[in-house]
Design an enzyme around this catalytic site. Structure first.
Site, PDB file in Angstrom:
ATOM      1  N   HIS A   1      -6.018  -8.149 -36.805  1.00 40.79           N
ATOM      2  CA  HIS A   1      -6.426  -7.076 -37.721  1.00 40.79           C
ATOM      3  C   HIS A   1      -5.855  -5.711 -37.344  1.00 40.79           C
ATOM      4  O   HIS A   1      -5.278  -5.014 -38.169  1.00 40.79           O
ATOM      5  CB  HIS A   1      -7.958  -7.003 -37.763  1.00 40.79           C
TER       6      HIS A   1
ATOM      7  N   LYS B   1      -1.004  -6.170 -43.424  1.00 43.70           N
ATOM      8  CA  LYS B   1      -1.574  -5.017 -42.721  1.00 43.70           C
ATOM      9  C   LYS B   1      -0.450  -4.191 -42.095  1.00 43.70           C
ATOM     10  O   LYS B   1      -0.421  -2.976 -42.214  1.00 43.70           O
ATOM     11  CB  LYS B   1      -2.503  -5.557 -41.633  1.00 43.70           C
TER      12      LYS B   1
ATOM     13  N   ASP C   1      -5.405 -11.126 -41.573  1.00 49.48           N
ATOM     14  CA  ASP C   1      -4.603  -9.904 -41.559  1.00 49.48           C
ATOM     15  C   ASP C   1      -3.316 -10.165 -40.789  1.00 49.48           C
ATOM     16  O   ASP C   1      -3.352 -10.815 -39.739  1.00 49.48           O
ATOM     17  CB  ASP C   1      -5.386  -8.781 -40.869  1.00 49.48           C
TER      18      ASP C   1
ATOM     19  N   GLU D   1      -3.601 -10.753 -46.015  1.00 59.33           N
ATOM     20  CA  GLU D   1      -3.606  -9.295 -46.158  1.00 59.33           C
ATOM     21  C   GLU D   1      -2.468  -8.708 -45.341  1.00 59.33           C
ATOM     22  O   GLU D   1      -2.414  -8.856 -44.115  1.00 59.33           O
ATOM     23  CB  GLU D   1      -4.953  -8.696 -45.720  1.00 59.33           C
TER      24      GLU D   1
ATOM     25  N   GLU E   1      -9.617 -15.409 -45.371  1.00 57.08           N
ATOM     26  CA  GLU E   1      -8.868 -14.141 -45.365  1.00 57.08           C
ATOM     27  C   GLU E   1      -8.359 -13.884 -43.961  1.00 57.08           C
ATOM     28  O   GLU E   1      -9.060 -14.191 -42.985  1.00 57.08           O
ATOM     29  CB  GLU E   1      -9.769 -12.985 -45.800  1.00 57.08           C
TER      30      GLU E   1
ATOM     31  N   HIS F   1     -14.086 -13.947 -44.099  1.00 56.58           N
ATOM     32  CA  HIS F   1     -13.385 -12.732 -43.698  1.00 56.58           C
ATOM     33  C   HIS F   1     -12.942 -12.819 -42.231  1.00 56.58           C
ATOM     34  O   HIS F   1     -13.796 -12.861 -41.346  1.00 56.58           O
ATOM     35  CB  HIS F   1     -14.350 -11.559 -43.898  1.00 56.58           C
ATOM     36  N   ARG F   2     -11.626 -12.906 -42.019  1.00 58.10           N
ATOM     37  CA  ARG F   2     -11.062 -13.108 -40.669  1.00 58.10           C
ATOM     38  C   ARG F   2     -11.569 -14.438 -40.077  1.00 58.10           C
ATOM     39  O   ARG F   2     -11.751 -14.555 -38.865  1.00 58.10           O
ATOM     40  CB  ARG F   2     -11.378 -11.945 -39.735  1.00 58.10           C
TER      41      ARG F   2
ATOM     42  N   ASP G   1     -18.379 -12.281 -43.177  1.00 55.98           N
ATOM     43  CA  ASP G   1     -18.122 -12.720 -41.794  1.00 55.98           C
ATOM     44  C   ASP G   1     -18.913 -13.990 -41.474  1.00 55.98           C
ATOM     45  O   ASP G   1     -18.733 -14.581 -40.408  1.00 55.98           O
ATOM     46  CB  ASP G   1     -18.553 -11.628 -40.808  1.00 55.98           C
TER      47      ASP G   1
END
Ligand code: G3P
Ligand code: MG
Length: 231
Positions: free
Chosen positions: A51, A105, A38, A103, A36, A9-10, A223
């Site tokens: 993000h 955003k 954003d 993603e 992943e 995640h990120r 994370d």
């Protein structure tokens, strides 16, 4: 049974500055097979990986991402001296190594992301199965899907409701990306009936991960790919 999906995640954002090349490199080095990120648009139309809509939390800049040119954004420190990357930079890094969940955003990202992916497909640099486009913003996802129907889609939501299920059917999404606390066994049964995968965000502890796996969740965003994503 298909492998459990573990998404950084990120990037490896628990220990490294989120959404930076360093965090993505660390995730890959830790064995993550999914990343992943954003995406927002800069003032001059570049797709940048960050993000928040504003710069304060993750960089030494301030104000809105959408009001600064890429050159201005590049001059900022996104943590440990890292720069805000372009989507293309992360796709280059991940090529042949990981599937990238993009993603959407920022407002207006659906169309340019579709265009960038299309160019990479045509150039043979990327395959549709190596990317998963997701968003909480159904308009952006719809725009991308209209331009690039071969890309797998995902809906991001805090909770599932009637509208989400309808939308999942309309867009024929591959997966639903749901806040971990909103997931229950009824929801998983409904997803299974519609052949949609359910991925939970953000899962950073082992008992929680075990419970979700026992229920039949298809994967998680974490994370800490160092702890949870190695084979
Ligand atoms: O897509 C899953 C997750 O990334 C959604 O939440 O706020 O971390 O982008 P957020
Ligand atoms: Mg995200």
């Amino acid at each position: 049974m298909q492998d459990f999906i573990c998404i950084a995640h990120r990037g490896a954002s628990g220990h490294w500055p989120e959404n930076t090349l360093l965090a993505f490199q660390k995730a890959l080095a830790a064995g993550a097979r999914w990343l992943e990120l954003d995406v927002h648009l800069s003032a001059d139309g570049e797709l940048v990986v960050i993000h928040d809509a504003a710069l304060e939390r993750t960089t030494d800049g301030d104000g809105l991402v959408a009001l600064q040119t890429y050159e201005q954004l590049r001059s900022l420190d996104a943590g440990r001296g890292e720069k805000i990357p372009l989507l293309a930079d992360v796709l280059n890094l991940a090529a042949g190594r990981a599937i990238v969940n993009v993603e959407l955003k920022g407002v207006g990202t659906g169309e340019p992301v579709a265009e960038l992916l299309r160019r990479r497909f045509v150039a043979g640099l990327l395959k549709p199965a190596a990317v998963l486009a997701s968003s909480l913003n159904e308009d952006e996802l719809r725009k991308l899907a209209g331009l690039l129907p071969q890309v797998p889609l995902a809906l991001v939501a805090k909770t599932a409701n009637r509208h989400l299920w309808q939308l999942a059917n309309e867009l024929d999404v591959w997966s639903l990306h749901l806040k971990k606390g909103s997931i229950n066994q009824d929801l998983l049964a409904e997803a299974r009936a519609g052949k949609r995968k359910v991925l939970a965000y953000t899962v950073n502890d082992r008992p929680q991960l075990q419970r979700l796996r026992d229920w039949g969740v298809d994967g998680i965003f974490t994370d800490y790919p160092e702890h949870f994503c190695h084979a």
